[in-house]
Design a protein around this motif. Structure first.
Motif, PDB file in Angstrom:
ATOM      1  N   GLY A  85      -0.852  -7.079   9.869  1.00 21.74           N
ATOM      2  CA  GLY A  85      -1.472  -7.088   8.545  1.00 21.74           C
ATOM      3  C   GLY A  85      -2.241  -5.803   8.317  1.00 21.74           C
ATOM      4  O   GLY A  85      -2.255  -4.912   9.156  1.00 21.74           O
ATOM      5  N   THR A  86      -2.906  -5.709   7.174  1.00 20.03           N
ATOM      6  CA  THR A  86      -3.683  -4.513   6.853  1.00 20.03           C
ATOM      7  C   THR A  86      -5.002  -4.549   7.600  1.00 20.03           C
ATOM      8  O   THR A  86      -5.727  -5.537   7.552  1.00 20.03           O
ATOM      9  N   PHE A 138       0.045   3.480   4.887  1.00 20.18           N
ATOM     10  CA  PHE A 138      -1.251   3.792   4.293  1.00 20.18           C
ATOM     11  C   PHE A 138      -1.626   2.740   3.262  1.00 20.18           C
ATOM     12  O   PHE A 138      -0.860   2.434   2.366  1.00 20.18           O
ATOM     13  N   GLY A 139      -2.818   2.162   3.423  1.00 15.90           N
ATOM     14  CA  GLY A 139      -3.306   1.187   2.455  1.00 15.90           C
ATOM     15  C   GLY A 139      -4.255   1.829   1.461  1.00 15.90           C
ATOM     16  O   GLY A 139      -4.008   1.854   0.266  1.00 15.90           O
ATOM     17  N   ALA A 140      -5.347   2.375   1.955  1.00 15.87           N
ATOM     18  CA  ALA A 140      -6.369   2.997   1.106  1.00 15.87           C
ATOM     19  C   ALA A 140      -7.261   3.843   1.992  1.00 15.87           C
ATOM     20  O   ALA A 140      -7.238   3.739   3.207  1.00 15.87           O
ATOM     21  N   GLY A 141      -8.065   4.647   1.361  1.00 15.09           N
ATOM     22  CA  GLY A 141      -9.040   5.456   2.078  1.00 15.09           C
ATOM     23  C   GLY A 141     -10.106   5.912   1.123  1.00 15.09           C
ATOM     24  O   GLY A 141      -9.859   6.040  -0.075  1.00 15.09           O
ATOM     25  N   GLY A 142     -11.292   6.122   1.638  1.00 15.64           N
ATOM     26  CA  GLY A 142     -12.380   6.567   0.786  1.00 15.64           C
ATOM     27  C   GLY A 142     -13.712   6.444   1.478  1.00 15.64           C
ATOM     28  O   GLY A 142     -13.796   6.534   2.691  1.00 15.64           O
ATOM     29  N   GLN A 143     -14.756   6.208   0.658  1.00 18.05           N
ATOM     30  CA  GLN A 143     -16.108   6.083   1.182  1.00 18.05           C
ATOM     31  C   GLN A 143     -16.711   4.756   0.758  1.00 18.05           C
ATOM     32  O   GLN A 143     -16.508   4.308  -0.371  1.00 18.05           O
TER      33      GLN A 143
END
Length: 124
Positions: free
Chosen positions: A53-54, A33-38
């Motif tokens: 890679g990401t 998991f790298g990031a999450g959001g809006q």
């Protein structure tokens, strides 16, 4: 160059939407998991660490679990050109399934080809 065909495999996938956002976040292992959001426009996104890679999955993209359990995003047009839904077999038909002696019930329009591509028979 020689020609090759991609082996047919079944995968699990979920399309990233506001409704599936929490399911996607929960399915990504912490080490991936790298990031999450809006985004500013309200569309959701998730960043996933892959061997390449990401990679970021934006709303509408598919999150695929590969053959070794790895997760990676896929754009909808590529997903549609590469994958088709799997129709599970059920007992009762005269068509053998790919696993052995069991028989399948063919849904209307089913051409008798299993997702793994190993067995075909004439249309029912």
């Amino acid at each position: 160059m020689s020609k090759f065909r991609k082996r047919p495999v079944e995968i699990e996938a979920v399309q990233l939407t506001p409704e599936t956002f929490r399911e996607v976040i929960a399915s990504v292992p912490l080490d991936q998991f790298g990031a999450g959001g809006q985004h500013d426009d309200g569309r959701v996104y998730v960043s996933i660490r892959t061997l390449e890679g990401t990679m970021r999955a934006d709303e509408g993209d598919w999150i695929i679990r590969g053959v070794q359990g790895e997760l990676y995003p896929c754009k909808p047009d590529i997903f549609a050109a590469t994958y088709e839904p799997v129709t599970p077999c059920q007992a009762g038909s005269s068509a053998p399934n790919a696993v052995g002696d069991e028989r399948c019930t063919l849904a209307a329009g089913h051409d008798g080809r299993h997702a793994d591509g190993t067995l075909t028979w004439p249309r029912a």
